[in-house]
Scaffold this active site. Sequence first.
Site, PDB file in Angstrom:
ATOM      1  N   HIS A 100     -12.553  -0.835  -7.845  1.00 60.20           N
ATOM      2  CA  HIS A 100     -13.789   0.019  -8.449  1.00 60.20           C
ATOM      3  C   HIS A 100     -13.320   1.711  -8.542  1.00 60.20           C
ATOM      4  CE1 HIS A 100     -15.566  -0.262  -4.214  1.00 60.20           C
ATOM      5  NE2 HIS A 100     -14.044   0.583  -3.929  1.00 60.20           N
ATOM      6  N   ASP A 125       0.629  -1.113  -0.039  1.00 56.33           N
ATOM      7  CA  ASP A 125      -0.198   0.010  -0.030  1.00 56.33           C
ATOM      8  C   ASP A 125       0.648   1.307   0.369  1.00 56.33           C
ATOM      9  OD1 ASP A 125      -2.454   2.195   0.089  1.00 56.33           O
ATOM     10  OD2 ASP A 125      -3.253   0.334   1.675  1.00 56.33           O
ATOM     11  N   GLY A 166       4.669   1.119  -1.095  1.00 57.01           N
ATOM     12  CA  GLY A 166       4.704   2.032  -2.500  1.00 57.01           C
ATOM     13  C   GLY A 166       3.600   2.472  -3.416  1.00 57.01           C
ATOM     14  N   ASP A 167       3.800   2.671  -4.859  1.00 58.64           N
ATOM     15  CA  ASP A 167       2.481   3.074  -5.161  1.00 58.64           C
ATOM     16  C   ASP A 167       2.505   2.446  -6.768  1.00 58.64           C
ATOM     17  OD1 ASP A 167       0.946   4.877  -7.411  1.00 58.64           O
ATOM     18  OD2 ASP A 167       1.835   6.454  -6.344  1.00 58.64           O
ATOM     19  N   PHE A 168       0.554   1.820  -6.557  1.00 56.45           N
ATOM     20  CA  PHE A 168       1.294   0.322  -7.508  1.00 56.45           C
ATOM     21  C   PHE A 168       0.733   1.247  -9.132  1.00 56.45           C
ATOM     22  CE2 PHE A 168      -3.355  -0.113  -5.330  1.00 56.45           C
ATOM     23  CZ  PHE A 168      -4.200   1.246  -6.067  1.00 56.45           C
TER      24      PHE A 168
HETATM   25  C1  LIG Z   1     -11.019   1.037  -0.655  1.00 57.72           C
HETATM   26  S1  LIG Z   1      -9.509   0.613  -0.422  1.00 57.72           S
HETATM   27  C2  LIG Z   1      -9.431  -1.378  -0.412  1.00 57.72           C
HETATM   28  C3  LIG Z   1      -8.419  -1.686   1.566  1.00 57.72           C
HETATM   29  C4  LIG Z   1      -8.827  -3.262   1.266  1.00 57.72           C
HETATM   30  N1  LIG Z   1      -7.922  -3.386  -0.129  1.00 57.72           N
HETATM   31  C5  LIG Z   1     -10.183  -4.162   1.939  1.00 57.72           C
HETATM   32  O1  LIG Z   1     -10.981  -4.126   1.081  1.00 57.72           O
HETATM   33  O2  LIG Z   1     -10.560  -3.935   2.733  1.00 57.72           O
HETATM   34  C6  LIG Z   1      -8.186   0.728  -1.741  1.00 57.72           C
HETATM   35  C7  LIG Z   1      -6.698   1.113  -0.612  1.00 57.72           C
HETATM   36  O3  LIG Z   1      -6.238   1.007  -1.557  1.00 57.72           O
HETATM   37  C8  LIG Z   1      -4.969   1.880  -1.872  1.00 57.72           C
HETATM   38  N2  LIG Z   1      -4.323   2.358  -2.567  1.00 57.72           N
HETATM   39  C9  LIG Z   1      -4.573   3.287  -3.086  1.00 57.72           C
HETATM   40  N3  LIG Z   1      -4.064   4.480  -3.939  1.00 57.72           N
HETATM   41  C10 LIG Z   1      -2.831   3.453  -4.497  1.00 57.72           C
HETATM   42  C11 LIG Z   1      -1.749   3.946  -4.658  1.00 57.72           C
HETATM   43  N4  LIG Z   1      -1.335   4.903  -5.704  1.00 57.72           N
HETATM   44  N5  LIG Z   1      -1.183   2.716  -4.915  1.00 57.72           N
HETATM   45  C12 LIG Z   1      -1.268   1.619  -3.529  1.00 57.72           C
HETATM   46  N6  LIG Z   1      -2.149   1.812  -2.429  1.00 57.72           N
HETATM   47  C13 LIG Z   1      -2.413   2.607  -3.044  1.00 57.72           C
HETATM   48  C14 LIG Z   1      -4.762   2.565  -0.632  1.00 57.72           C
HETATM   49  O4  LIG Z   1      -4.344   3.121   0.494  1.00 57.72           O
HETATM   50  C15 LIG Z   1      -6.332   2.144   0.338  1.00 57.72           C
HETATM   51  O5  LIG Z   1      -6.128   1.063   1.178  1.00 57.72           O
END
Ligand SMILES: C[S@@+](CC[C@H](N)C(=O)[O-])C[C@H]1O[C@@H](n2cnc3c(N)ncnc32)[C@H](O)[C@@H]1O
Length: 335
Positions: free
Chosen positions: A243, A197, A223-225
Amino acid sequence: MDLSPARIIQLGVGFWGPKTLLSAIELGVFSALAGGPLDLGSLRERIGLHPRSARDFFDALVALDLLERQDGRYANTPETERFLDRAKPTYVGDYLEMINTRLYDFWGGLTEALRTGEPQNEIKRGGELFSVLYRDPVRLKQFLQAMTGYSLGTAQAMAQKFPWQQYQTFIDIGCAQGCVPVQVALAHPHLSGGGFDLPAVGPIFTEYVASFRLEDRLRFHPGDFFQDPMPQAEVLALGRVLHDWNLAEKQQLLAKAYAALPRGGALIVYESLIDDARRQHASGLLMSLNMLIETQAGFDFTGADCCGWMQEVGFHRTYVEHLDGPDSMAVGIKE
Ligand SMILES: C[S@@+](CC[C@H](N)C(=O)[O-])C[C@H]1O[C@@H](n2cnc3c(N)ncnc32)[C@H](O)[C@@H]1O
């Protein structure tokens, strides 16, 4: 048979019940009753309610099957005792607290969102959802805890329903506080892995994992995906991540997950997948409207949509299986 407007009217005022539940959580009704039943006056004083409102409020909670009342004393139901007492580790109210403090008002902008296609949340004042939310450490933690409250049942179902015995390593991509890795690791002592994350999430993930004494098996990968490659493991998961993004971004994330998996590896996408005919699964369709409110271009999708996108990036075998409540998983196998 004559048509009746009753169902439509009931749907229109349907938000009264949910808002009554959200206010009860905000006021701590269920936590106050965790110590045992209370009569009207004691419960009213404990919660700090006006005499005019208390009786109707508590009795409405009885009628909504959220409280019991016997001989004039109010008590939690087995469900609210387990899931809505803040002092218990099984508390799922963090998610509903976030619904109350953020989404309840933001959904007031639904008509505007439908007309303009524009989000109605903090983004309105500029920025992208996660960068805006994560600027404030209190809101960051609230959001990540809320994700745990929302995903607990789904994580437990995934721990039971996916064939984990065939794999050794597992990483949840966009893991938030780590609800899914923790539940999977608790149920399968042979597995190790962790979560990926944004770096700001790291300390909150680490603290949560340590509270289950799983730090030897679960590690945080910052990281940043969109900028970085995904970490490698035999099983990767993307839950309520796709989503948030537009179609090109969804496809980019699926391609990155495919690249990070070994042959024989699996990707699990867990979401409120919409039924393929887009007719029945109202929760999935309403979640997609929630993405209209919450994100720049995100939307929810059917199991068939997801399997199709997985196949486009190379996954050979795909299938969909129900998890818990409104959630299902779409699984892709890389052969
Ligand atoms: C809606 S949450 C879902 C959390 C978990 N998977 C769940 O379903 O309970 C989306 C997650 O994506 C992460 N996220 C958003 N942008 C991101 C990025 N560019 N790189 C890595 N993680 C990211 C957010 O920090 C968050 O924890």
